[in-house]
Each structure stands twice: as structure tokens, then as C-alpha cells.
Motif scaffolding. Structure first.
Motif, mmCIF file in Angstrom:
data_model
loop_
_atom_site.group_PDB
_atom_site.id
_atom_site.type_symbol
_atom_site.label_atom_id
_atom_site.label_comp_id
_atom_site.label_asym_id
_atom_site.label_seq_id
_atom_site.Cartn_x
_atom_site.Cartn_y
_atom_site.Cartn_z
ATOM 1 N N GLU A 20 37.362 39.058 28.214
ATOM 2 C CA GLU A 20 38.697 39.648 28.077
ATOM 3 C C GLU A 20 38.740 41.054 28.699
ATOM 4 O OE1 GLU A 20 39.588 39.480 23.904
ATOM 5 O OE2 GLU A 20 39.964 37.310 23.948
ATOM 6 N N ALA A 21 37.707 41.841 28.457
ATOM 7 C CA ALA A 21 37.652 43.197 29.001
ATOM 8 C C ALA A 21 37.579 43.164 30.531
ATOM 9 C CB ALA A 21 36.453 43.952 28.434
ATOM 10 N N ILE A 22 36.788 42.271 31.061
ATOM 11 C CA ILE A 22 36.645 42.165 32.515
ATOM 12 C C ILE A 22 37.956 41.722 33.142
ATOM 13 C CG2 ILE A 22 35.536 40.837 34.370
ATOM 14 C CD1 ILE A 22 32.969 40.882 32.581
ATOM 15 N N SER A 23 38.584 40.709 32.557
ATOM 16 C CA SER A 23 39.843 40.206 33.136
ATOM 17 C C SER A 23 40.942 41.259 33.056
ATOM 18 C CB SER A 23 40.286 38.910 32.461
ATOM 19 O OG SER A 23 40.613 39.129 31.113
ATOM 20 N N LYS A 24 40.901 42.093 32.044
ATOM 21 C CA LYS A 24 41.899 43.164 31.896
ATOM 22 C C LYS A 24 41.851 44.140 33.067
ATOM 23 C CE LYS A 24 43.176 46.893 28.698
ATOM 24 N NZ LYS A 24 42.850 47.533 27.424
ATOM 25 N N TYR A 25 40.664 44.422 33.571
ATOM 26 C CA TYR A 25 40.488 45.415 34.628
ATOM 27 C C TYR A 25 40.273 44.807 36.015
ATOM 28 C CZ TYR A 25 40.170 48.689 30.800
ATOM 29 O OH TYR A 25 40.447 49.445 29.688
ATOM 30 N N GLU A 26 40.272 43.478 36.140
ATOM 31 C CA GLU A 26 40.081 42.847 37.436
ATOM 32 C C GLU A 26 41.254 43.081 38.375
ATOM 33 O OE1 GLU A 26 37.184 39.008 37.298
ATOM 34 O OE2 GLU A 26 39.199 38.744 36.462
ATOM 35 N N ASN A 27 42.452 43.088 37.845
ATOM 36 C CA ASN A 27 43.646 43.179 38.697
ATOM 37 C C ASN A 27 43.944 44.589 39.040
ATOM 38 O OD1 ASN A 27 43.859 40.437 38.564
ATOM 39 N ND2 ASN A 27 45.130 40.481 36.749
#
Length: 77
Positions: A70-77
Motif C-alpha cells: 500500500e505504501a509503495i503504490s501510494k508513492y508510485e504515481n
């Protein structure tokens, strides 16, 4: 090798370093201490107490994996 910690007045630092420089690098290695050592030690000691008395918050590997995804996907974009 053994490690010791020295505390001294700043005005004698040059004398101490001069004495220590008389030893070879095989005999003596000067290691700079982390300036945050005491604060980090306090935090880790506090966390250890919580682990030992059972009040530490823990999670499973699956919960950790989900949190990290969840943390990674939050900052991927």
C-alpha cells in the motif's frame, strides 16, 4: 580488537590524537561515534522493554507485506 569510549575536554583532543597516531593501523583504529547514539540507544531500550513485557505492537509477515504494498503504490504515481 577491543573498544573503549573516551570522553575528554576539546582542548586536549590534539594531544590524544598525537599519542594515538604513534600506533599502527593494525594496533589501533579510531572509530567516530554516532552523534545520535545515546538517543538511538534510548529508543531501542524502550522498544526492547515493550517486547519483553508484551506491550509491543507486532504484525504478521502478511500484514507487513500488505502495508508495504500500500505504501509503495501510494508513492508510485
Amino acid at each position: 580488537m577491543e573498544t573503549i569510549r573516551l570522553e575528554f575536554q576539546p582542548k586536549i583532543k590534539a594531544k590524544i590524537l598525537e599519542l594515538l597516531s604513534s600506533f599502527s593501523s593494525d594496533e589501533l583504529k579510531i572509530v567516530q561515534e554516532d552523534s545520535d547514539f545515546e538517543e538511538n540507544k534510548r529508543k531501542l531500550d524502550s522498544a526492547l522493554v515493550k517486547v519483553k513485557n508484551g506491550t509491543a505492537e507486532c504484525c504478521s509477515l502478511d500484514e507487513l507485506d500488505l502495508f508495504l504494498e500500500e505504501a509503495i503504490s501510494k508513492y508510485e504515481n
